[in-house]
Each structure stands twice: as structure tokens, then as C-alpha cells.
Write a protein that holds these residues in place. Structure first.
Motif, PDB file in Angstrom:
ATOM      1  N   VAL A  37       0.861  -1.181   0.000  1.00  0.00           N
ATOM      2  CA  VAL A  37       0.000   0.000   0.000  1.00  0.00           C
ATOM      3  C   VAL A  37       0.898   1.232   0.000  1.00  0.00           C
ATOM      4  O   VAL A  37       1.628   1.492   0.960  1.00  0.00           O
ATOM      5  CB  VAL A  37      -0.937   0.009   1.224  1.00  0.00           C
ATOM      6  CG1 VAL A  37      -1.858   1.229   1.163  1.00  0.00           C
ATOM      7  CG2 VAL A  37      -1.757  -1.268   1.283  1.00  0.00           C
ATOM      8  N   LEU A  38       0.841   2.008  -1.066  1.00  0.00           N
ATOM      9  CA  LEU A  38       1.587   3.247  -1.208  1.00  0.00           C
ATOM     10  C   LEU A  38       0.660   4.430  -0.935  1.00  0.00           C
ATOM     11  O   LEU A  38      -0.555   4.262  -0.801  1.00  0.00           O
ATOM     12  CB  LEU A  38       2.191   3.329  -2.611  1.00  0.00           C
ATOM     13  CG  LEU A  38       3.121   2.162  -2.989  1.00  0.00           C
ATOM     14  CD1 LEU A  38       3.569   2.290  -4.446  1.00  0.00           C
ATOM     15  CD2 LEU A  38       4.312   2.095  -2.060  1.00  0.00           C
ATOM     16  N   PRO A  39       1.210   5.655  -0.844  1.00  0.00           N
ATOM     17  CA  PRO A  39       0.346   6.800  -0.513  1.00  0.00           C
ATOM     18  C   PRO A  39      -0.841   6.999  -1.446  1.00  0.00           C
ATOM     19  O   PRO A  39      -1.898   7.437  -1.013  1.00  0.00           O
ATOM     20  CB  PRO A  39       1.312   7.983  -0.585  1.00  0.00           C
ATOM     21  CG  PRO A  39       2.638   7.398  -0.249  1.00  0.00           C
ATOM     22  CD  PRO A  39       2.634   6.025  -0.843  1.00  0.00           C
ATOM     23  N   ASP A  40      -0.695   6.696  -2.738  1.00  0.00           N
ATOM     24  CA  ASP A  40      -1.810   6.896  -3.671  1.00  0.00           C
ATOM     25  C   ASP A  40      -1.980   5.714  -4.621  1.00  0.00           C
ATOM     26  O   ASP A  40      -2.557   5.862  -5.704  1.00  0.00           O
ATOM     27  CB  ASP A  40      -1.611   8.174  -4.483  1.00  0.00           C
ATOM     28  CG  ASP A  40      -0.337   8.134  -5.323  1.00  0.00           C
ATOM     29  OD1 ASP A  40       0.501   7.247  -5.062  1.00  0.00           O
ATOM     30  OD2 ASP A  40      -0.187   8.979  -6.227  1.00  0.00           O
ATOM     31  N   ALA A  41      -1.498   4.530  -4.225  1.00  0.00           N
ATOM     32  CA  ALA A  41      -1.572   3.374  -5.115  1.00  0.00           C
ATOM     33  C   ALA A  41      -1.365   2.101  -4.307  1.00  0.00           C
ATOM     34  O   ALA A  41      -0.974   2.141  -3.129  1.00  0.00           O
ATOM     35  CB  ALA A  41      -0.518   3.479  -6.218  1.00  0.00           C
ATOM     36  N   ILE A  42      -1.638   0.978  -4.959  1.00  0.00           N
ATOM     37  CA  ILE A  42      -1.288  -0.332  -4.411  1.00  0.00           C
ATOM     38  C   ILE A  42      -0.555  -1.099  -5.506  1.00  0.00           C
ATOM     39  O   ILE A  42      -0.805  -0.911  -6.698  1.00  0.00           O
ATOM     40  CB  ILE A  42      -2.526  -1.123  -3.941  1.00  0.00           C
ATOM     41  CG1 ILE A  42      -3.451  -1.434  -5.118  1.00  0.00           C
ATOM     42  CG2 ILE A  42      -3.257  -0.406  -2.833  1.00  0.00           C
ATOM     43  CD1 ILE A  42      -4.561  -2.402  -4.785  1.00  0.00           C
ATOM     44  N   THR A  43       0.385  -1.923  -5.090  1.00  0.00           N
ATOM     45  CA  THR A  43       1.135  -2.750  -6.038  1.00  0.00           C
ATOM     46  C   THR A  43       1.028  -4.204  -5.616  1.00  0.00           C
ATOM     47  O   THR A  43       0.950  -4.524  -4.423  1.00  0.00           O
ATOM     48  CB  THR A  43       2.615  -2.347  -6.096  1.00  0.00           C
ATOM     49  OG1 THR A  43       3.220  -2.569  -4.813  1.00  0.00           O
ATOM     50  CG2 THR A  43       2.767  -0.878  -6.493  1.00  0.00           C
ATOM     51  N   VAL A  44       1.014  -5.076  -6.608  1.00  0.00           N
ATOM     52  CA  VAL A  44       1.036  -6.532  -6.396  1.00  0.00           C
ATOM     53  C   VAL A  44       2.230  -7.055  -7.169  1.00  0.00           C
ATOM     54  O   VAL A  44       2.289  -6.940  -8.395  1.00  0.00           O
ATOM     55  CB  VAL A  44      -0.262  -7.189  -6.894  1.00  0.00           C
ATOM     56  CG1 VAL A  44      -0.211  -8.693  -6.655  1.00  0.00           C
ATOM     57  CG2 VAL A  44      -1.476  -6.578  -6.203  1.00  0.00           C
ATOM     58  N   SER A  45       3.198  -7.600  -6.450  1.00  0.00           N
ATOM     59  CA  SER A  45       4.450  -7.997  -7.089  1.00  0.00           C
ATOM     60  C   SER A  45       4.837  -9.402  -6.660  1.00  0.00           C
ATOM     61  O   SER A  45       4.419  -9.904  -5.608  1.00  0.00           O
ATOM     62  CB  SER A  45       5.566  -7.010  -6.719  1.00  0.00           C
ATOM     63  OG  SER A  45       5.738  -6.968  -5.312  1.00  0.00           O
ATOM     64  N   HIS A  46       5.684 -10.046  -7.505  1.00  0.00           N
ATOM     65  CA  HIS A  46       6.257 -11.348  -7.193  1.00  0.00           C
ATOM     66  C   HIS A  46       7.574 -11.140  -6.461  1.00  0.00           C
ATOM     67  O   HIS A  46       8.391 -10.328  -6.879  1.00  0.00           O
ATOM     68  CB  HIS A  46       6.531 -12.151  -8.472  1.00  0.00           C
ATOM     69  CG  HIS A  46       5.316 -12.358  -9.327  1.00  0.00           C
ATOM     70  ND1 HIS A  46       5.193 -11.831 -10.589  1.00  0.00           N
ATOM     71  CD2 HIS A  46       4.166 -13.038  -9.082  1.00  0.00           C
ATOM     72  CE1 HIS A  46       4.031 -12.172 -11.092  1.00  0.00           C
ATOM     73  NE2 HIS A  46       3.389 -12.908 -10.202  1.00  0.00           N
ATOM     74  N   ALA A  47       7.774 -11.888  -5.405  1.00  0.00           N
ATOM     75  CA  ALA A  47       9.060 -11.893  -4.706  1.00  0.00           C
ATOM     76  C   ALA A  47       9.584 -13.315  -4.714  1.00  0.00           C
ATOM     77  O   ALA A  47       9.603 -14.011  -3.703  1.00  0.00           O
ATOM     78  CB  ALA A  47       8.912 -11.369  -3.277  1.00  0.00           C
ATOM     79  N   THR A  48       9.993 -13.769  -5.890  1.00  0.00           N
ATOM     80  CA  THR A  48      10.444 -15.145  -6.066  1.00  0.00           C
ATOM     81  C   THR A  48      11.937 -15.173  -6.270  1.00  0.00           C
ATOM     82  O   THR A  48      12.585 -14.166  -6.550  1.00  0.00           O
ATOM     83  CB  THR A  48       9.747 -15.783  -7.283  1.00  0.00           C
ATOM     84  OG1 THR A  48      10.045 -15.010  -8.443  1.00  0.00           O
ATOM     85  CG2 THR A  48       8.239 -15.797  -7.081  1.00  0.00           C
ATOM     86  N   GLY A  49      12.484 -16.369  -6.140  1.00  0.00           N
ATOM     87  CA  GLY A  49      13.916 -16.497  -6.368  1.00  0.00           C
ATOM     88  C   GLY A  49      14.290 -16.368  -7.830  1.00  0.00           C
ATOM     89  O   GLY A  49      15.381 -15.966  -8.175  1.00  0.00           O
ATOM     90  N   SER A  50      13.379 -16.756  -8.730  1.00  0.00           N
ATOM     91  CA  SER A  50      13.639 -16.654 -10.155  1.00  0.00           C
ATOM     92  C   SER A  50      13.040 -15.372 -10.705  1.00  0.00           C
ATOM     93  O   SER A  50      12.138 -14.782 -10.121  1.00  0.00           O
ATOM     94  CB  SER A  50      13.039 -17.853 -10.889  1.00  0.00           C
ATOM     95  OG  SER A  50      11.644 -17.917 -10.639  1.00  0.00           O
ATOM     96  N   VAL A  51      13.561 -14.953 -11.858  1.00  0.00           N
ATOM     97  CA  VAL A  51      13.084 -13.726 -12.475  1.00  0.00           C
ATOM     98  C   VAL A  51      11.783 -14.011 -13.205  1.00  0.00           C
ATOM     99  O   VAL A  51      11.677 -14.971 -13.962  1.00  0.00           O
ATOM    100  CB  VAL A  51      14.139 -13.166 -13.465  1.00  0.00           C
ATOM    101  CG1 VAL A  51      13.599 -11.927 -14.158  1.00  0.00           C
ATOM    102  CG2 VAL A  51      15.421 -12.850 -12.720  1.00  0.00           C
ATOM    103  N   VAL A  52      10.777 -13.173 -12.970  1.00  0.00           N
ATOM    104  CA  VAL A  52       9.493 -13.302 -13.646  1.00  0.00           C
ATOM    105  C   VAL A  52       9.518 -12.415 -14.880  1.00  0.00           C
ATOM    106  O   VAL A  52       9.788 -11.226 -14.791  1.00  0.00           O
ATOM    107  CB  VAL A  52       8.332 -12.879 -12.714  1.00  0.00           C
ATOM    108  CG1 VAL A  52       7.003 -13.040 -13.435  1.00  0.00           C
ATOM    109  CG2 VAL A  52       8.358 -13.703 -11.450  1.00  0.00           C
TER     110      VAL A  52
END
Length: 327
Positions: free
Chosen positions: A262-277
Motif C-alpha cells: 500500500v503506497l500513498p496513492d496506489a497499491i502494487t502486487v508484485s512477485h518476490a520469487t527467487g527466479s526472475v518473472v
């Protein structure tokens, strides 16, 4: 013989408007010419000549305005048109004056047909959303309650419990799908009544539901809250938007973490995996989840950005009109 168009018992003469306007201006030109000649040969004083020219011009303007009245009436009907409230019968050509030009009658007939189709479409939309909301949600609720009862059964084998979890997961996904399709199908009232809600609270509930559905998979869901803010809008639409982004991220992350920030004016959904997506290219077709999320963001003016620069596997939703969270 001039062509005519017949609509029921009313006949409209083609080119009538142009002919009447031509007669008005022809008579005006004749009258002005006669008065000018009389003034040139001192048959009429100059003030009388000017007065006659002004009077003739005014009469010509009144006659032209009278001929333009059907067009103004039709334009007013269109400007005051309200879907679901106005009667398409007001645009029927039969309600026009018999002196109306045939071209205007054809335009009114086309607008009447278009308005009738729009009214029928709106009625079908309301019937579909009402029937789908009842006929689809009711059996899904029964299935979910039955699955919850089966989960509490102690005599189930391990394979049976796995099957029950899969049924439970599919039921919840189908409920979310029905919810989003109903939101997108409602053109006049998308997403229900607008209300103020805290984004962080809604995300916690969505992540808790997603954790239940992702139980037994190597994907971990995490919420980071460096900011807090509220929105005024549809809670259901926001919930479905976030669920679609989380679901897409989980499908593309075979293992590791899916982080919602949750950012000040946005939300992000990201992958935190060991491999590059690998980030999707601009020409690649979006998945069903992202396509639904894109349609919701377009409907509610919440810009959706996929895979921000330098951060592959990121979806970001910006909210232009954020509100502070009340303490």
C-alpha cells in the motif's frame, strides 16, 4: 412530381424545407429590390426604404425560424433524453407535423428505432443482472455451506479432504467471478452504492481469503503497509479488482511470495520469487484476471499499470482521489 415518404397516415414531402426557405429568401430579395428601386427614383423617402428593409428582413427571419422549429424540437428531445426515463414514442415520425421535411422524418425514424433498441437493451440488462444475481448466487451459497459442513467431518480421508478443499477453492473463485461479471454488466449502477472505506482493511480481508484458497501451495501472501488511505467508491469493485490482481500473481508464481504493498496513492502486487518473472510485452494478450482488472480500472477511473519499469512482475493501481484515514 416530387417524391414523398409515407409513415403510417402522414406523408412528408421531400425537399419541402429547402423549397420553403428558397421562397422566403426569394420574396425577401424581390421586396428589397423593389424598395431600393423606389428609393433610387425618389418614389419613397430614405427612412421608409430602411424601415421596409428592416421589416422584410424581420419577417424573413421569423419565417425561417418557424421552418426550423421541427429541427429545434427534435434536438431538444435528444438533449433531454434520459435512458430508462424518457419514452421512445416521443421520437415517432407520426408525431411530427405533416409539413415536416422528409429528410427530418427519416432522421426521427432512425432515432426512434435507435432509442427503442437502447431501451430494450437496458431492460435486458436489468433482467439479466437480477436473474443472474439470484439464480447463480443461491446455488453457490448452498454449495459453500455444504462444503463447510463436509470440512468438519472427522471421518474424511486425506484424499477426501483434498477434494473438499479443491471444491471450496473452486466455489470461492466462482463466487468472485460471478461478482465481477455482475459489476461489469451493470452499466447504469456499476458496483453498487458508493461509500467510504479504508483500503488497508479491505486488502487484509482479501488476503485472508486468498490464503485460504492458496492453502497447501508453496506461494506465500504478504501485505506491506507503508501508507494508509481511504477511498470513496464501490467496495465490491475494489475487492474484485484486488482479488483479480492477487489471483493472477499467484498463478504466475510457482513458489515464493506475492507481496501486496500500500503506497500513498496506489497499491502494487508484485512477485518476490527467487527466479526472475518475465514481464509481459505490450502485444501479448492479457490473462482473464488482468483483463477483468483492466475493465474495472477503466470503469472506475483507477489507472492500472502492468509491470512498472525496473520491476518485472509488478501490477500497480493508482487512485487519483484518495482520502485520509480517520484516526
Amino acid at each position: 412530381m416530387k417524391a414523398k415518404e409515407v409513415h403510417g397516415a402522414v406523408m412528408f414531402r421531400a425537399g419541402a424545407f429547402r423549397r420553403r426557405i428558397a421562397w422566403v429568401f426569394a420574396l425577401q430579395c424581390v421586396a428589397v429590390a423593389i424598395v431600393c428601386v423606389m428609393g433610387a427614383y425618389d418614389q419613397a423617402p430614405l427612412p421608409a426604404v430602411i424601415a421596409v428593409i428592416v421589416i422584410v428582413s424581420g419577417l424573413a427571419w421569423l419565417a425561417t425560424s418557424r421552418e426550423w422549429q421541427p429541427v429545434s424540437t427534435l434536438a431538444r428531445l435528444i438533449s433531454e433524453w434520459r435512458d430508462g426515463q424518457s419514452d421512445p414514442a416521443a421520437l415517432q415520425p407520426e408525431r411530427l407535423s405533416r409539413h415536416t421535411d422528409a429528410d427530418l422524418a427519416v432522421l426521427a425514424r432512425g432515432l426512434h428505432g435507435f432509442a427503442s433498441r437502447i431501451a430494450d437493451y437496458g431492460q435486458r440488462e436489468r433482467n439479466f443482472t437480477r436473474d443472474a444475481s439470484h439464480e447463480l448466487r443461491t446455488p453457490l451459497t448452498v454449495i459453500r455451506m455444504s462444503v463447510d459442513m463436509l470440512t468438519d467431518e472427522g471421518s474424511l480421508s486425506d484424499s477426501g479432504r483434498r477434494s473438499v478443499r479443491r471444491i471450496h477453492r473452486a466455489t470461492r473463485e466462482l463466487e468472485a467471478l460471478v461478482e465481477v461479471l455482475l459489476i461489469l454488466a451493470r452499466e447504469s449502477d456499476p458496483g453498487g452504492t458508493a461509500e467510504q472505506f479504508v483500503v488497508n482493511d479491505v486488502l487484509r480481508r482479501e488476503l485472508e481469503t486468498a490464503r485460504d484458497l492458496m492453502a497447501g501451495t508453496p506461494v506465500e501472501l504478504q501485505l506491506e503497509e507503508p501508507a494508509h488511505f481511504a477511498l470513496c467508491g464501490s467496495v465490491r469493485a475494489f475487492s474484485v479488482l484486488c482479488w483479480q490482481l492477487i489471483r493472477d500473481a499467484c498463478q504466475h508464481a510457482d513458489a515464493g511470495r506475492v507481496v501486496v504493498t500500500v503506497l500513498p496513492d496506489a497499491i502494487t502486487v508484485s512477485h518476490a520469487t527467487g527466479s526472475v518473472v518475465t514481464a509481459r510485452t505490450g502485444g501479448e494478450r492479457l490473462s482473464f484476471e488482468l483483463a477483468i482488472a483492466q475493465r474495472i480500472s477503466d470503469r472506475f477511473a483507477w489507472p492500472l499499470e502492468l509491470h512498472a519499469p525496473g520491476r518485472p512482475g509488478v501490477a500497480r493501481v493508482r487512485f487519483p482521489d484518495t482520502l485520509p484515514v480517520a484516526v
